[in-house]
Design a protein around this motif. Structure first.
Motif, PDB file in Angstrom:
ATOM      1  N   ARG A 356       0.829  -1.214   0.000  1.00  0.00           N
ATOM      2  CA  ARG A 356       0.000   0.000   0.000  1.00  0.00           C
ATOM      3  C   ARG A 356       0.864   1.265   0.000  1.00  0.00           C
ATOM      4  NH1 ARG A 356      -3.427  -3.150   3.631  1.00  0.00           N
ATOM      5  NH2 ARG A 356      -5.439  -3.533   2.577  1.00  0.00           N
ATOM      6  N   ASN A 357       1.974   1.223   0.682  1.00  0.00           N
ATOM      7  CA  ASN A 357       2.850   2.394   0.737  1.00  0.00           C
ATOM      8  C   ASN A 357       3.396   2.748  -0.648  1.00  0.00           C
ATOM      9  OD1 ASN A 357       2.561   2.816   3.517  1.00  0.00           O
ATOM     10  ND2 ASN A 357       4.208   1.375   4.005  1.00  0.00           N
ATOM     11  N   LYS A 360       0.478   4.230  -2.810  1.00  0.00           N
ATOM     12  CA  LYS A 360       0.170   5.629  -2.491  1.00  0.00           C
ATOM     13  C   LYS A 360       1.105   6.570  -3.241  1.00  0.00           C
ATOM     14  CE  LYS A 360      -1.593   4.626   2.160  1.00  0.00           C
ATOM     15  NZ  LYS A 360      -1.306   4.718   3.624  1.00  0.00           N
ATOM     16  N   THR A 361       2.369   6.216  -3.284  1.00  0.00           N
ATOM     17  CA  THR A 361       3.350   7.052  -3.987  1.00  0.00           C
ATOM     18  C   THR A 361       3.123   7.020  -5.491  1.00  0.00           C
ATOM     19  OG1 THR A 361       5.001   6.680  -2.265  1.00  0.00           O
ATOM     20  CG2 THR A 361       5.808   7.422  -4.409  1.00  0.00           C
ATOM     21  N   ASP A 364       0.061   8.953  -7.061  1.00  0.00           N
ATOM     22  CA  ASP A 364       0.278  10.398  -7.214  1.00  0.00           C
ATOM     23  C   ASP A 364       1.350  10.706  -8.261  1.00  0.00           C
ATOM     24  OD1 ASP A 364      -1.596  11.083  -5.248  1.00  0.00           O
ATOM     25  OD2 ASP A 364      -0.118  10.821  -3.635  1.00  0.00           O
ATOM     26  N   MET A 395      -8.065   0.246  -1.862  1.00  0.00           N
ATOM     27  CA  MET A 395      -7.512   1.602  -1.717  1.00  0.00           C
ATOM     28  C   MET A 395      -8.312   2.555  -2.605  1.00  0.00           C
ATOM     29  SD  MET A 395      -3.443   0.624  -1.672  1.00  0.00           S
ATOM     30  CE  MET A 395      -2.928   2.275  -1.176  1.00  0.00           C
ATOM     31  N   ARG A 397      -9.057   5.853  -2.534  1.00  0.00           N
ATOM     32  CA  ARG A 397      -8.479   7.129  -2.959  1.00  0.00           C
ATOM     33  C   ARG A 397      -7.528   6.931  -4.137  1.00  0.00           C
ATOM     34  NH1 ARG A 397      -3.568   9.150  -2.445  1.00  0.00           N
ATOM     35  NH2 ARG A 397      -3.266  11.421  -2.659  1.00  0.00           N
ATOM     36  N   GLU A 398      -6.594   6.002  -3.987  1.00  0.00           N
ATOM     37  CA  GLU A 398      -5.594   5.773  -5.030  1.00  0.00           C
ATOM     38  C   GLU A 398      -6.246   5.212  -6.300  1.00  0.00           C
ATOM     39  OE1 GLU A 398      -3.742   6.410  -1.319  1.00  0.00           O
ATOM     40  OE2 GLU A 398      -5.269   4.918  -1.857  1.00  0.00           O
TER      41      GLU A 398
END
Length: 695
Positions: A356-357, A360-361, A364, A395, A397-398
């Motif tokens: 997940r980390n 997230k990057t 974006d 996830m 949002r992503e």
């Protein structure tokens, strides 16, 4: 106005994210449930007809003319014989066991000798035998073509002089000569031998060619210089030229020498994880003929041929061809299931958090700044892979950020296309060659180079987006189907696109050059991007519920991936073809040579990396033999500390050494990651292989 609309939508969705609202604009529902899709969606694929094509801008980048007898049929670009279409004569046409070249005074024949060097295996065309007419301004054109053969006309002005039938796998080239013509058959090296009143044999250095004339319809004279003069052709008469595996089989060849092949067909079906393929060769009499099979075919013979002894064998660039008598040849081979996604749901909680980390990057970071079909496609592919993993991990949002980016870019291309063309980011229809071309073009795609590579990325991204956005699918299905039709039209009656553009059913792989205007024939560099195109086609067919298209995609995927191993990555180094070849793999397969080279870089790691790009859930075929993966990676010093393709070489290594692969990936800088890749997908790839390794 369009610009403001986009800004409004993006701002609106971002506000919803900020206040913790729910996604009310994009559907979160996966439209594929147990591979069941509505019949209406499947029907849309069949509605690619002239009125859809007419919505597009129509133009061509072709500066010359095309040489086809019927300009209304789609030009067969990206084929083993395509050079005939784009010049008055032709480059060598490699139809093993023979190669043929059209000349301005006739045509030549070659049985290419296989010679290996450190970096290349050559089977170059060298004219062993020539047919020379008493004219030197002959123009050749394609008169017909099918799955394994091509018909070629030679004309002097408006007058047809000869008609040739050249067939993959056939030791014969059949030629009809028009009344009143005369010609010589000659060779600089072969010696004319007396063997029979019915045929003439040229031989030297282990090569044997036979000339079979229709003696009742022409006069044949042997000359002192070991040539033959044919004259007084009284009506349209048939002759044939054959390359023989040995002299003992001449009587068998005589049985088929004047019964011409008039057509071929390759049929296939995929059931119960097996591919069944049928070659059918149709002769004028309806009977058998002689036909030579490549190793990747005769290894999968059906039982009726396993007990048949071959008549002879040929040493060719593709390996040892075995010659059989027959009309229909059936093959069957195992084909495992194709994964729909890189499944990460079984990962541990800590592994998922780690993944997940990265997501997230990447959600974006990833954005499209390119304009051409290749590099835009690669970026879309990367975002689609991250989207699919984000959806599996919940996830929202992503996922929504990635869907906005994908949808915005894909619909920009669609809207520009349907608006009749823009300066960039749109597709047009070429009415001369008959296909879809993207602007901005790259790597010669305006001349039909690499279409399956480029459009495969677009189709893949559209498939993943459609999986999670029903509205995108309903609004864009017809547009994506245009790209599908260009690279994989499976409707033989559709005259707006050629049937399965670029796929060679006999050799079992694609050709990348649109025109094939090279002395070594056509070529393909990136076998893996071809495989990716057919995987994208599989995902798309699954989404739209088209069973026929899905079967086509499965067939293409399995044949191309098997050929990628046989001809590129996992070559048989013990074969005499590779006696002096100093590499464990081939990077560039031509009609007439095998190269450890690329079009774009001299770096050795480029030779391997271009066979790996892009990694997808269906890249598992690359690691079918983990020991060979290790052997390949150990074969070049440059593979240990690569300057290029660092990410893909690390992912390839993971098939046998996940720990070592992770160490390599952890050292990567952002600029080391290819535009079709992402840190998220690399991490998911490692975690999946790591868990399989530990269970």
């Amino acid at each position: 106005m369009v610009f403001n609309y986009k800004i409004f939508i993006i701002a609106f969705v971002l506000i919803l994210f900020f206040i913790g609202g729910f996604n009310i604009y994009f559907s979160r529902k996966n439209i594929v449930k147990n591979n069941q899709v509505s019949v209406e969606q499947s029907d849309i694929y069949q509605k690619i007809i002239n009125e859809d094509i007419n919505k597009l801008e129509q133009k061509t980048a072709l500066t010359g003319k095309i040489y086809v007898d019927d300009p209304n049929i789609p030009a067969p670009t990206n084929q083993w014989f395509s050079s005939v279409i784009f010049e008055k004569t032709s480059q060598p046409i490699f139809a093993y066991p023979m190669a043929v070249k059209m000349n301005n005074d006739g045509f030549g024949f070659s049985y290419p000798s296989v010679v290996s060097t450190q970096d290349t295996v050559f089977a170059s065309y060298k004219s062993d035998l020539k047919v020379v007419f008493q004219k030197n301004e002959l123009v050749s054109s394609v008169s017909s073509f099918d799955d394994m053969s091509v018909g070629v006309l030679q004309k002097n002005g408006e007058n047809t002089i000869s008609k040739l039938k050249i067939t993959h796998g056939s030791p014969f080239v059949y030629i009809s000569v028009l009344p009143g013509e005369s010609f010589n058959i000659q060779s600089e090296e072969l010696i004319l031998m007396d063997k029979s009143a019915d045929y003439f044999v040229f031989a030297s250095g282990g090569k044997f060619f036979a000339f079979f004339p229709s003696l009742n319809e022409m006069s044949v004279k042997k000359n002192d210089d070991h040539s033959i003069t044919v004259s007084n052709v009284r009506k349209e008469a048939l002759i044939s030229i054959a390359v023989l595996p040995n002299l003992e089989c001449l009587d068998i060849f005589s049985q088929y020498a004047l019964d011409p092949i008039i057509g071929t067909n390759v049929d296939f079906n995929v059931t119960d994880n097996r591919i069944s393929t049928k070659y059918e060769i149709v002769t004028k009499s309806g009977g058998k003929t002689l036909f030579a099979l490549l190793p990747n075919s005769y290894d999968s013979f059906e039982q009726q041929l396993k007990n048949q002894n071959p008549i002879g064998e040929y040493d060719t660039l593709r390996g040892k061809q075995l010659l059989y008598q027959g009309r229909i040849f059936d093959f069957s081979e195992e084909a495992g299931p194709i994964p729909r996604q890189l499944e990460v749901s079984f990962l541990s909680h800590s592994d998922k958090e780690n993944l997940r980390n990265f997501i997230k990057t990447d959600a974006d970071r990833l954005t499209v700044t390119e304009n051409d079909t290749y590099f835009v496609g690669k970026k879309l592919f990367a975002m689609a892979n991250v989207l699919d993993i984000a959806e599996q991990l919940g996830m929202e949002r992503e996922s929504d950020i990635l869907k906005i980016k994908l949808k915005t870019e894909l619909e920009t291309w669609k809207n520009n296309t349907l608006a009749g063309g823009q300066q960039k980011k749109y597709f047009y229809y070429d009415p001369i060659i008959k296909g879809i071309v993207g602007e901005t073009a790259s790597f010669g795609s305006e001349l039909f180079n690499d279409h399956n590579f480029h459009y495969g990325y677009f189709i893949y991204a559209a498939s993943i987006l459609s999986r999670y956005d029903n509205k995108y699918l309903s609004d864009n299905q017809t547009f994506i189907n245009l790209l599908v039709k260009d690279i994989a039209n499976n409707d033989r009656d559709d005259k707006t696109f050629p049937y399965l553009r670029g796929f060679d059913a006999y050799e079992g792989h694609s050709w990348a050059s649109g025109f094939g205007m090279f002395a070594d024939g056509n070529n393909q560099e990136s076998s893996s991007e071809a495989v990716n195109a057919w995987y994208a086609l599989y995902l798309w067919s699954d989404i739209i519920g088209n069973k026929n298209l899905k079967e086509t995609a499965e067939y293409l995927y399995f044949k191309e991936s098997s050929s990628a191993l046989d001809y590129w990555l996992n070559i048989d180094k013990g074969d005499l073809r590779f006696e002096n070849f100093q590499h464990s793999m081939v990077a560039l397969v031509w009609g007439g040579k095998l190269d450890f080279a690329t079009w774009f870089s001299p770096h050795p790691e480029a030779m391997l990396g271009i066979q790996l790009i892009p990694f997808s859930p269906a890249s598992g075929y690359l690691g079918r033999d983990a020991g060979r993966v290790q052997e390949n990676l150990s074969s070049e010093n440059a593979f240990q500390s690569p300057a290029l393709f660092k990410d893909y070489l690390a992912m390839y290594r993971a098939f046998y050494d996940v720990t070592g692969a992770r160490q390599m990936i952890d050292k990567l800088k952002p600029t080391d990651i290819d535009s079709a890749n992402s840190r998220s997908f690399m991490e998911a790839w490692l975690l999946v292989l790591e868990n399989k390794e530990n269970h």
